[in-house]
Design a protein around this motif. Structure first.
Motif, short mmCIF file in Angstrom:
data_model
loop_
_atom_site.label_atom_id
_atom_site.label_comp_id
_atom_site.label_asym_id
_atom_site.label_seq_id
_atom_site.Cartn_x
_atom_site.Cartn_y
_atom_site.Cartn_z
N VAL A 48 13.42 -11.63 4.31
CA VAL A 48 13.21 -10.23 3.97
C VAL A 48 11.75 -9.95 4.36
O VAL A 48 10.85 -10.64 3.88
CB VAL A 48 13.43 -9.95 2.48
N CYS A 49 11.53 -8.98 5.23
CA CYS A 49 10.20 -8.75 5.76
C CYS A 49 9.61 -7.43 5.27
O CYS A 49 10.34 -6.46 5.04
CB CYS A 49 10.26 -8.73 7.29
N PHE A 50 8.31 -7.43 5.11
CA PHE A 50 7.57 -6.25 4.70
C PHE A 50 6.52 -5.96 5.76
O PHE A 50 5.73 -6.83 6.11
CB PHE A 50 6.87 -6.51 3.35
N SER A 51 6.56 -4.74 6.28
CA SER A 51 5.61 -4.30 7.29
C SER A 51 4.69 -3.25 6.69
O SER A 51 5.15 -2.31 6.05
CB SER A 51 6.35 -3.71 8.49
N LEU A 52 3.40 -3.42 6.92
CA LEU A 52 2.39 -2.48 6.45
C LEU A 52 1.91 -1.66 7.65
O LEU A 52 1.51 -2.23 8.67
CB LEU A 52 1.21 -3.24 5.83
N PHE A 53 1.96 -0.34 7.50
CA PHE A 53 1.57 0.55 8.59
C PHE A 53 0.42 1.45 8.15
O PHE A 53 0.37 1.88 7.00
CB PHE A 53 2.74 1.45 9.00
N CYS A 54 -0.46 1.73 9.09
CA CYS A 54 -1.47 2.76 8.94
C CYS A 54 -1.24 3.69 10.12
O CYS A 54 -1.40 3.28 11.28
CB CYS A 54 -2.88 2.17 8.97
N GLY A 55 -0.83 4.91 9.82
CA GLY A 55 -0.36 5.78 10.90
C GLY A 55 0.90 5.16 11.48
O GLY A 55 1.77 4.73 10.75
N GLY A 56 0.96 5.07 12.77
CA GLY A 56 2.14 4.48 13.40
C GLY A 56 1.97 3.04 13.80
O GLY A 56 2.84 2.47 14.48
N THR A 57 0.87 2.40 13.40
CA THR A 57 0.58 1.04 13.84
C THR A 57 0.75 0.05 12.70
O THR A 57 0.25 0.27 11.59
CB THR A 57 -0.87 0.95 14.38
N GLN A 58 1.41 -1.06 12.99
CA GLN A 58 1.57 -2.10 11.99
C GLN A 58 0.27 -2.88 11.85
O GLN A 58 -0.25 -3.42 12.83
CB GLN A 58 2.72 -3.05 12.37
N VAL A 59 -0.24 -2.94 10.62
CA VAL A 59 -1.52 -3.60 10.35
C VAL A 59 -1.37 -4.72 9.32
O VAL A 59 -2.36 -5.34 8.93
CB VAL A 59 -2.60 -2.60 9.90
N GLY A 60 -0.16 -4.98 8.88
CA GLY A 60 0.06 -6.05 7.91
C GLY A 60 1.50 -6.50 7.94
O GLY A 60 2.39 -5.80 8.44
N PHE A 61 1.72 -7.69 7.40
CA PHE A 61 3.04 -8.29 7.43
C PHE A 61 3.15 -9.30 6.29
O PHE A 61 2.17 -9.93 5.90
CB PHE A 61 3.27 -9.00 8.76
N ALA A 62 4.34 -9.43 5.76
CA ALA A 62 4.67 -10.50 4.80
C ALA A 62 6.17 -10.70 4.87
O ALA A 62 6.91 -9.80 5.28
CB ALA A 62 4.26 -10.12 3.38
N ARG A 63 6.61 -11.89 4.48
CA ARG A 63 8.04 -12.12 4.43
C ARG A 63 8.38 -12.98 3.23
O ARG A 63 7.53 -13.68 2.69
CB ARG A 63 8.57 -12.74 5.73
N VAL A 64 9.64 -12.88 2.81
CA VAL A 64 10.12 -13.63 1.66
C VAL A 64 11.40 -14.35 2.07
O VAL A 64 12.31 -13.74 2.63
CB VAL A 64 10.41 -12.71 0.46
N VAL A 65 11.43 -15.64 1.81
CA VAL A 65 12.62 -16.45 2.03
C VAL A 65 13.22 -16.67 0.65
O VAL A 65 12.55 -17.19 -0.25
CB VAL A 65 12.28 -17.80 2.69
N THR A 66 14.47 -16.24 0.47
CA THR A 66 15.05 -16.27 -0.87
C THR A 66 16.55 -16.53 -0.83
O THR A 66 17.21 -16.21 0.17
CB THR A 66 14.77 -14.94 -1.61
N ASP A 67 17.06 -17.07 -1.93
CA ASP A 67 18.52 -17.18 -2.10
C ASP A 67 19.03 -16.04 -3.00
O ASP A 67 20.21 -15.96 -3.27
CB ASP A 67 18.91 -18.54 -2.66
N PHE A 68 18.13 -15.18 -3.47
CA PHE A 68 18.44 -14.05 -4.35
C PHE A 68 19.00 -14.48 -5.70
O PHE A 68 19.41 -13.63 -6.49
CB PHE A 68 19.39 -13.04 -3.69
N ALA A 69 19.03 -15.77 -5.97
CA ALA A 69 19.59 -16.25 -7.23
C ALA A 69 18.55 -16.95 -8.10
O ALA A 69 18.51 -16.73 -9.31
CB ALA A 69 20.75 -17.21 -6.96
N SER A 70 17.71 -17.79 -7.48
CA SER A 70 16.81 -18.57 -8.30
C SER A 70 15.39 -18.66 -7.76
O SER A 70 14.48 -18.98 -8.52
CB SER A 70 17.36 -19.99 -8.49
#
Length: 134
Positions: A48-70
């Motif tokens: 699951v990825c998170f993109s951070l934008f300022c205006g129309g440009t991506q300036v940050g990123f993070a991701r989560v690896v999960t089983d959604f259970a534990s």
């Protein structure tokens, strides 16, 4: 989901990822500097990825690896140097860790820096965490 904070916007829509920007950000990091574009693409496809934008440009990123259970493994959180020290990384990390899909699950990350930031969110160092490099 979309989150807004001043001129910044965070989206978890994988389709909005600007892969060239993410590749550049990760290549500038100490942990993913040698990661291939193929590996970056596979990691995005399986997170699951998170993109951070300022205006129309991506300036940050993070991701989560999960089983959604534990559990949820928070990885690759990075902010472009021009946007650091503005509280944006703290805001982005808060969005990620408080996501309702895993906020009540065991969350962990592995890092060599920013310990003070992560401690503010309840994270602490553990001698039980082990990793290996292949």
């Amino acid at each position: 989901m979309i989150y807004e904070h001043g001129n910044y916007r965070i989206s978890d829509d994988r389709g909005s990822i600007q892969i060239d920007q993410v590749e550049s950000l990760l290549r500038s990091s100490y942990w993913a500097g040698e990661r291939s574009l193929e590996t970056i693409n596979v990691s995005i496809a399986n997170s699951v990825c998170f993109s951070l934008f300022c205006g129309g440009t991506q300036v940050g990123f993070a991701r989560v690896v999960t089983d959604f259970a534990s559990l949820a493994y928070i990885a690759d959180l990075i902010i472009h140097p021009d946007h650091r020290a503005l509280g944006i990384g703290k805001w982005m990390f808060g969005v990620v860790v408080n996501d309702p899909r895993w906020c009540s699950k065991f969350q962990f990350l592995v890092t060599d820096d920013a310990h003070g930031l992560y401690e503010k969110f309840g994270f602490s160092a553990s001698s039980k965490l082990m990793s290996t490099k292949i």
